[in-house]
Motif scaffolding. Structure first.
Motif, PDB file in Angstrom:
ATOM      1  N   LEU B 257      40.658  47.830  27.997  1.00  0.00           N
ATOM      2  CA  LEU B 257      40.768  47.965  26.537  1.00  0.00           C
ATOM      3  C   LEU B 257      39.490  48.550  25.951  1.00  0.00           C
ATOM      4  O   LEU B 257      39.528  49.423  25.084  1.00  0.00           O
ATOM      5  CB  LEU B 257      41.042  46.593  25.908  1.00  0.00           C
ATOM      6  N   ALA B 258      38.353  48.057  26.433  1.00  0.00           N
ATOM      7  CA  ALA B 258      37.075  48.565  25.931  1.00  0.00           C
ATOM      8  C   ALA B 258      36.918  50.044  26.234  1.00  0.00           C
ATOM      9  O   ALA B 258      36.462  50.834  25.403  1.00  0.00           O
ATOM     10  CB  ALA B 258      35.925  47.777  26.548  1.00  0.00           C
ATOM     11  N   VAL B 259      37.347  50.430  27.430  1.00  0.00           N
ATOM     12  CA  VAL B 259      37.240  51.834  27.834  1.00  0.00           C
ATOM     13  C   VAL B 259      38.145  52.721  26.974  1.00  0.00           C
ATOM     14  O   VAL B 259      37.795  53.839  26.621  1.00  0.00           O
ATOM     15  CB  VAL B 259      37.586  51.966  29.330  1.00  0.00           C
ATOM     16  N   GLU B 260      39.299  52.177  26.628  1.00  0.00           N
ATOM     17  CA  GLU B 260      40.208  52.948  25.782  1.00  0.00           C
ATOM     18  C   GLU B 260      39.581  53.187  24.407  1.00  0.00           C
ATOM     19  O   GLU B 260      39.703  54.260  23.832  1.00  0.00           O
ATOM     20  CB  GLU B 260      41.521  52.184  25.641  1.00  0.00           C
ATOM     21  N   ARG B 268      30.418  51.699  31.422  1.00  0.00           N
ATOM     22  CA  ARG B 268      31.630  50.900  31.338  1.00  0.00           C
ATOM     23  C   ARG B 268      32.710  51.449  32.274  1.00  0.00           C
ATOM     24  O   ARG B 268      33.433  50.686  32.903  1.00  0.00           O
ATOM     25  CB  ARG B 268      32.112  50.833  29.896  1.00  0.00           C
ATOM     26  N   GLN B 269      32.800  52.788  32.371  1.00  0.00           N
ATOM     27  CA  GLN B 269      33.752  53.389  33.314  1.00  0.00           C
ATOM     28  C   GLN B 269      33.439  52.918  34.729  1.00  0.00           C
ATOM     29  O   GLN B 269      34.333  52.591  35.514  1.00  0.00           O
ATOM     30  CB  GLN B 269      33.688  54.920  33.262  1.00  0.00           C
ATOM     31  N   THR B 274      34.696  49.710  39.507  1.00  0.00           N
ATOM     32  CA  THR B 274      34.286  48.742  40.522  1.00  0.00           C
ATOM     33  C   THR B 274      35.239  47.549  40.558  1.00  0.00           C
ATOM     34  O   THR B 274      35.680  47.107  41.620  1.00  0.00           O
ATOM     35  CB  THR B 274      32.861  48.256  40.217  1.00  0.00           C
ATOM     36  N   LEU B 275      35.553  47.061  39.351  1.00  0.00           N
ATOM     37  CA  LEU B 275      36.429  45.891  39.251  1.00  0.00           C
ATOM     38  C   LEU B 275      37.841  46.221  39.749  1.00  0.00           C
ATOM     39  O   LEU B 275      38.450  45.457  40.506  1.00  0.00           O
ATOM     40  CB  LEU B 275      36.461  45.446  37.786  1.00  0.00           C
ATOM     41  N   ALA B 276      38.352  47.374  39.312  1.00  0.00           N
ATOM     42  CA  ALA B 276      39.706  47.770  39.693  1.00  0.00           C
ATOM     43  C   ALA B 276      39.794  47.952  41.205  1.00  0.00           C
ATOM     44  O   ALA B 276      40.787  47.585  41.834  1.00  0.00           O
ATOM     45  CB  ALA B 276      40.106  49.057  38.978  1.00  0.00           C
ATOM     46  N   TYR B 277      38.746  48.514  41.794  1.00  0.00           N
ATOM     47  CA  TYR B 277      38.727  48.720  43.241  1.00  0.00           C
ATOM     48  C   TYR B 277      38.781  47.383  43.962  1.00  0.00           C
ATOM     49  O   TYR B 277      39.533  47.189  44.913  1.00  0.00           O
ATOM     50  CB  TYR B 277      37.482  49.508  43.633  1.00  0.00           C
ATOM     51  N   LYS B 278      37.992  46.432  43.445  1.00  0.00           N
ATOM     52  CA  LYS B 278      37.995  45.090  44.031  1.00  0.00           C
ATOM     53  C   LYS B 278      39.380  44.463  43.918  1.00  0.00           C
ATOM     54  O   LYS B 278      39.824  43.743  44.803  1.00  0.00           O
ATOM     55  CB  LYS B 278      36.985  44.218  43.276  1.00  0.00           C
ATOM     56  N   ASN B 279      40.044  44.738  42.798  1.00  0.00           N
ATOM     57  CA  ASN B 279      41.372  44.169  42.558  1.00  0.00           C
ATOM     58  C   ASN B 279      42.478  44.909  43.302  1.00  0.00           C
ATOM     59  O   ASN B 279      43.647  44.570  43.181  1.00  0.00           O
ATOM     60  CB  ASN B 279      41.702  44.195  41.058  1.00  0.00           C
TER      61      ASN B 279
END
Lengths: 240, 537
Positions: B257-260, B268-269, B274-279
């Motif tokens: 949401l923040a990135v949007e 932030r990107q 990093t987070l999405a990759y972990k997920n």
């Protein structure tokens, strides 16, 4: 540099029909850029030696007034669109009310100098309020532009602290708001007859923008009435 | 307008010649004599490096190249401004999503186009007045004298100024930065008792977070974003809370949401990627890292790791040839950047391996090791670990372990690095072995520090100075060792008088600390002691 619209438009959406609101928003954005550079040019000519010719000066002032009117309306249109999409980035912080009002008035300085209209701002210097600066300035600009159109020769902007918030009123000595506007519900789009005049959009925007301001379960709002101290139209905004 | 700008140095940055001319003319009409202008970010940075400007007016959109936010970030990052410099961002949009989302640095003000000369004058007057109000406080902050800054802030507050809330906001921020949660909390409570103000609500959540009440912080932030759905910083903190509460998917959603709202923040990107990759959300990770890569060339926060991560994500998505392209670009762009080239070779190695081109893979990894050795083991931890990981992948265990040990010695107390290192072994099914390697390198440093501090405790300061000097020389990235080294040197000089050699050495270690851990308050107080030493003569 001119900004691109926030979101690219898929003109042939899944339904095969264009997303008309998005198309409009994109066009409005483009128009706003145009009017913006027109105003920049006019503002730039201002610091040049002013023409000796009063007719030319008056014409430039009229151009500017009309351009600002268009600009205000386009800003209002875009904001209403973004409210509707839930995408308007509201940023509430504390600001000096007087500074904000002075800036609104100063935007009109070139217009006022050529006309016979005097504007008086009555606001305590140390009055601070919590609001979105851009939105609130947009509301006041709309009210000012409207009042400048209809007033005879005087305008008063009055601001004061009220119930932990701020009240701002724009009053003129013109003929006042027509009855259909006083009676309509400016808080609802269908309460305003958009075909009846140019004020509809401005008021609708102002009402929505005021409503974006909330504090401790209280909500901002606008009111219209006639009379006031100058006997003409009176637009007032309450920010909680 | 009683605006006297005669003695102020101005810089106007805008890519439109007419706009520059018009702005210059406006400023000159206020009496300013020294007005420079610049058509783009690169040129502006050159000017800012050479001259200390008082006021900078900068358009946000500057065509290709750096934008206004990137200029601001770079200048602040390198401390190119005076503390009194005013940076005003000019935007064409009133509802600019892009402008609002800075992660680190905010301009002093935003001004939306179009505006008249009178409005600009009024804004400048107001900003100069504001800077003057905060002058004594900012001067103390600039010299890292935070206690003094707080005291001065309190002194202003005690006079009941008209812009009281601005001082309270400053105080709250300062207290949070110094870890003085109770004071920050008192300020916020005072304000929130009067009314809801988003920044005070955010600061209150930060207080809760810092005090370990993460659940409470998360709830407050949820409330905050519900009523202020465009408050980008609130989403960042919400994500932080969710991540530490073990909700990485929630954290990813918040960051998305923040990135949007603010797509042009590279930091932030990167965090989202990093987070999405972990997920395991590879599509989201690819998009975020691609954007970070695109934002990189103009940003002070450019990091070749973004490309390496993009390559990894692409490889995992089965897009080996695209991954290879990204890795090749890394090497190409790494012509002047050994770290980037090192990463590029490591990535190439892993990609070739997945294509069953084992010889090519070994060849690439060897090139990566050669660059690592050439750098004198001074590459960033993450980069070195990528090289090590590639070593293990092509069965070069000895080389890999050697590099990992180097990294651990420099970062023995950094949980993130330790976790990354352990992960490399686990991925190869040798968690036990990894544990042993990491523990031995860690213990080495812990013993080293104990030895050094015992010298200090025995009051053998001269010996402690030599001891830590040697240790810090060998471990350029170890925060604690460099901290200890500068500490003992300053202590020594405070007792025995200053000398040029030690001043020089201490400065070197302090500079490293500043680079490794810029926000650390212990560094700041050391820096202050150092400055008193240099001033005392």
């Amino acid at each position: 540099m001119l900004t691109p619209p926030g979101k690219s438009i898929d003109l042939a959406a899944d339904s095969g029909r264009p997303d008309f609101p998005a198309l409009l928003a994109s066009a409005v954005h483009d128009l706003k850029n145009s009017v913006g550079s027109l105003l920049n040019t006019l503002n730039g000519t201002d610091s040049d030696a002013r023409s000796e010719d009063t007719d030319t000066n008056e014409m430039v002032a009229r151009l500017r007034h009309e351009a600002m009117h268009i600009n205000n309306n386009l800003v209002a249109l875009l904001a209403v669109y973004k409210f509707d999409q839930g995408r308007y980035p509201v940023h509430i912080d504390h600001h000096c009310v007087n500074d904000m009002l002075m800036e609104c008035v100063l935007q009109y300085t070139p217009v006022l100098e050529s006309g016979r209209i005097t504007v008086e701002t009555l606001c305590p210097e140390d009055l601070y309020g919590c609001f979105d600066r851009t939105l609130t300035a947009g509301i006041i600009n709309n009210a000012l532009n409207n009042a400048l159109r209809h007033t005879r020769d005087r305008l008063v902007i009055r601001a004061e602290a009220c119930r932990g918030g701020v009240n701002i009123a724009v009053e003129d000595n013109g003929p006042g708001y027509p009855a259909y506007l006083l009676n309509c519900d400016v808080h609802a789009a269908n309460g305003i007859d958009f075909s009846a005049g140019t004020t509809g959009l401005g008021l609708y925007f102002a009402s929505l923008a005021a409503g974006q301001h909330k504090n401790k379960q209280r909500c901002g709002y606008i009111q219209l009435h006639n009379g006031g101290r100058l006997g003409g139209g009176c637009f007032s905004l309450h920010l909680p | 307008m009683r605006l006297d700008l005669n003695d102020k140095k101005f810089l106007v940055i805008d890519d439109f010649p007419q706009m520059r001319a018009s702005l210059k003319k406006m400023i000159q009409s206020f009496g300013a004599a020294d007005v420079d202008d610049s058509p783009n970010g690169e040129d502006a940075m050159n000017k800012i490096r050479k001259k200390k400007y008082d006021v900078i007016l900068c358009d946000y959109h500057l065509g290709d190249g750096k934008d206004g936010q990137q200029i601001l970030e770079e200048a602040k990052h390198h401390h190119l401004f005076k503390y009194s410099t005013i940076f005003m961002m000019i935007t064409a949009e009133t509802t600019s999503d892009m402008v609002m989302g800075a992660v680190e640095y905010h301009p002093d003000d935003y001004l939306a186009k179009p505006f008249t000369r009178e409005v600009l004058g009024r804004r400048l007057e107001k900003l100069i007045r504001r800077k003057r109000d905060f002058d004594d406080i900012e001067a103390a902050v600039y010299k890292h004298q935070y206690d003094l800054a707080l005291a001065r802030c309190d002194a202003h507050i005690a006079t009941g100024p008209r812009n009281l809330l601005e001082f309270l906001k400053f105080k709250s921020g300062l207290c949070l930065q110094l870890g003085r949660c109770e004071e920050a909390s008192a300020v916020c409570e005072q304000i929130l008792g009067m009314r809801d103000i988003p920044w005070a609500m955010l600061d209150m959540a930060k207080v809760q977070y810092a005090s370990g009440h993460i659940l409470r912080a998360r709830d407050m932030l949820n409330d905050l974003v519900e009523s202020n759905n465009a408050y980008v910083a609130a989403y960042d903190w919400l994500a932080k809370c969710q991540e530490s509460l073990g909700d990485p998917h929630g954290a990813q959603a918040s960051l998305a949401l923040a990135v949007e709202l603010s797509p042009r923040s590279i930091l932030r990107q990167r965090a989202l990627g990093t987070l999405a990759y972990k997920n395991g959300d590879l599509a989201c990770a690819e998009q975020a890292f691609s954007r970070a890569v695109r934002l990189g060339p103009c940003s002070i926060y450019r990091d070749p790791a973004d490309q390496a991560n993009l390559a990894k994500v692409l490889l995992d998505r089965g897009a080996g040839s695209r991954a290879l392209k990204v890795a090749n670009e890394l090497i190409k762009s790494g012509k002047g950047d050994a770290d980037a080239a090192m990463l590029g070779h490591a990535m190439q190695g892993i990609i070739y391996l997945s294509m069953a081109r084992d010889d090519d893979a070994r060849h690439c990894v060897a090139a990566g090791i050669a660059l690592y050795d050439k750098s004198g083991a001074k590459a960033p931890a993450e980069t070195s670990l990528e090289v090590a990981s590639a070593c293990l992948a092509v069965n070069q265990w000895e080389q890999g372990e050697r590099i990992i040990k180097d990294v651990i010695r420099n970062h023995h107390d950094d949980a993130h690095v330790l976790e990354l290192a352990a992960g490399i072994f686990t991925k190869r099914g040798r968690a036990e072995q990894g544990h042993a390697v990491i523990a031995s390198a860690r213990d080495e440093i812990i013993t080293l520090r104990t030895e050094g501090t015992s010298l200090v405790e025995q009051d053998k300061l001269a010996e402690a100075v030599d001891f830590f000097d040697q240790a810090a020389d060998r471990l350029p990235d170890n925060k604690l060792i460099n901290l200890n080294a500068s500490q003992v040197m300053i202590m020594y000089m405070e007792r025995h008088g200053r000398n040029d050699k030690l001043l020089y050495r201490a400065r070197r270690y302090l500079d490293r600390l500043q680079r490794l851990d810029p926000g650390n308050t212990e560094n700041q107080s050391l820096l202050y002691r150092y400055k008193s030493l240099t001033a005392a003569c």
